[in-house]
Design a protein around this motif. Structure first.
Motif, PDB file in Angstrom:
ATOM      1  N   THR A 102      -0.140  10.945  -1.891  1.00  0.00           N
ATOM      2  CA  THR A 102      -0.568  11.110  -0.504  1.00  0.00           C
ATOM      3  C   THR A 102       0.623  10.878   0.417  1.00  0.00           C
ATOM      4  O   THR A 102       1.287   9.837   0.345  1.00  0.00           O
TER       5      THR A 102
ATOM      6  N   ALA B 113       3.525   7.861  -6.773  1.00  0.00           N
ATOM      7  CA  ALA B 113       2.231   8.432  -7.150  1.00  0.00           C
ATOM      8  C   ALA B 113       1.666   7.730  -8.374  1.00  0.00           C
ATOM      9  O   ALA B 113       0.465   7.404  -8.412  1.00  0.00           O
TER      10      ALA B 113
ATOM     11  N   ASN C 221      -3.272  16.741   0.297  1.00  0.00           N
ATOM     12  CA  ASN C 221      -2.735  15.398   0.053  1.00  0.00           C
ATOM     13  C   ASN C 221      -1.908  14.887   1.225  1.00  0.00           C
ATOM     14  O   ASN C 221      -0.999  14.074   1.052  1.00  0.00           O
TER      15      ASN C 221
ATOM     16  N   GLY D 205       0.049   4.532  -7.614  1.00  0.00           N
ATOM     17  CA  GLY D 205      -1.105   4.566  -6.724  1.00  0.00           C
ATOM     18  C   GLY D 205      -0.781   4.195  -5.295  1.00  0.00           C
ATOM     19  O   GLY D 205      -1.674   3.814  -4.531  1.00  0.00           O
TER      20      GLY D 205
ATOM     21  N   ASP E 126      -6.403   1.951   1.031  1.00  0.00           N
ATOM     22  CA  ASP E 126      -7.190   1.083   0.160  1.00  0.00           C
ATOM     23  C   ASP E 126      -7.238  -0.345   0.709  1.00  0.00           C
ATOM     24  O   ASP E 126      -6.915  -1.312   0.018  1.00  0.00           O
TER      25      ASP E 126
ATOM     26  N   LYS F 245       0.809  -1.220   0.000  1.00  0.00           N
ATOM     27  CA  LYS F 245       0.000   0.000   0.000  1.00  0.00           C
ATOM     28  C   LYS F 245       0.846   1.276   0.000  1.00  0.00           C
ATOM     29  O   LYS F 245       0.343   2.345  -0.347  1.00  0.00           O
TER      30      LYS F 245
END
Length: 274
Positions: free
Chosen positions: A160, A131, A191, A134, A273, A103
């Motif tokens: 983020t 980035a 962010n 993801g 996520d 992640k």
């Protein structure tokens, strides 16, 4: 549902943790089998396992561990952000067993002598690759490094940035500034996210109380808001000062019950996520 967005594991027979002092109560194995009953007893359903050492082999091990244990829902690993093929390396990690649990990536910026390490061109290239993949970037920094975090986050609005341990404020000294101003500047960027974690490792172990932590918790709550704040136990690093259950209880006492759904679940689920 309660999510612990920040903990560690290690097995000293696999790899030394050279940051742990001889004689420390942390100088022993801390495994998922040690964590699971404590997490379950505290009502924690999912966790995020975070890197401890800058060793490439650790991340694949953590991904495989996540695949084999339903408690671990995500991994923040490590890879060399300055390598030219960092995008390829991130793709390779995701193809490994458990790769879907990757992640984010963290680097021990707190150990870098250059306070502007995050702003180096080669690091910026690596952060850009995160980035594009993801993934998120966890920031483990000291207060004097926060201005560089602000610049880095401003330059990469598509990435983020998750501030671990509130940016390690000087809780034992009781000082708020300039840490608080730096944290507010970081929080002004959309962010950015902060972990309510690591506070008990910054206290005076002989005399601390929960009230010593409150000004620091209040600062990040006001700056980030519950929707950008998430709980992390920092287990087992917390254990010389407080148990797993105690750290969770302290975090709940320091926060408004009306915000617990975000701080203890939905922020982490969204950001990582899960």
């Amino acid at each position: 549902m309660t999510v612990d967005a920040h903990h560690h594991l290690w097995d000293l027979s696999v790899r030394d943790q050279d940051w742990i002092a001889e004689g420390s109560p942390l100088r022993r194995d801390f495994t998922v089998d040690d964590l699971t009953p404590q997490a379950r007893a505290a009502g924690v359903d999912r966790t995020v396992l975070v890197q401890t050492v800058t060793v490439a082999e650790e991340t694949p091990e953590f991904l495989a561990l996540a695949a084999a244990n339903d408690l671990i829902a995500g991994v923040v690993g490590w890879t060399d952000l300055t390598r030219m093929d960092v995008a390829d390396e991130l793709a390779r990690l995701r193809e490994l067993p458990g790769g879907r649990y990757l992640k984010g990536i963290r680097h021990q910026v707190q150990g870098e002598p250059d306070p502007r390490w995050l702003l180096r061109a080669d690091v910026h290239r690596g952060l850009t690759a995160l980035a594009a993949a993801g993934l998120v970037h966890d920031l483990v920094v000291l207060p004097h490094q926060l201005p560089a975090c602000v610049e880095a986050a401003a330059s990469l609005p598509g990435l983020t940035f998750v501030l671990d341990h509130l940016g390690k404020p000087p809780i034992a000294a009781g000082a708020l500034e300039p840490w608080a101003s730096h944290v507010r500047a970081l929080a002004a960027l959309p962010n950015t996210v902060c972990k309510l974690s690591g506070m008990v490792t910054e206290v005076d172990p002989a005399s601390w109380t929960v009230d010593d932590l409150r000004p620091y918790a209040d600062t990040v709550l006001e700056a980030f808001g519950p929707a950008r704040l998430m709980f992390g136990s920092d287990w087992p690093v917390c254990t010389p000062t407080a148990s797993y259950g105690e750290v969770l209880d302290i975090a709940r006492r320091l926060t408004d019950p009306g915000a617990h759904g975000e701080i203890f679940e939905t922020t982490a689920v969204r950001v990582y996520d899960l």
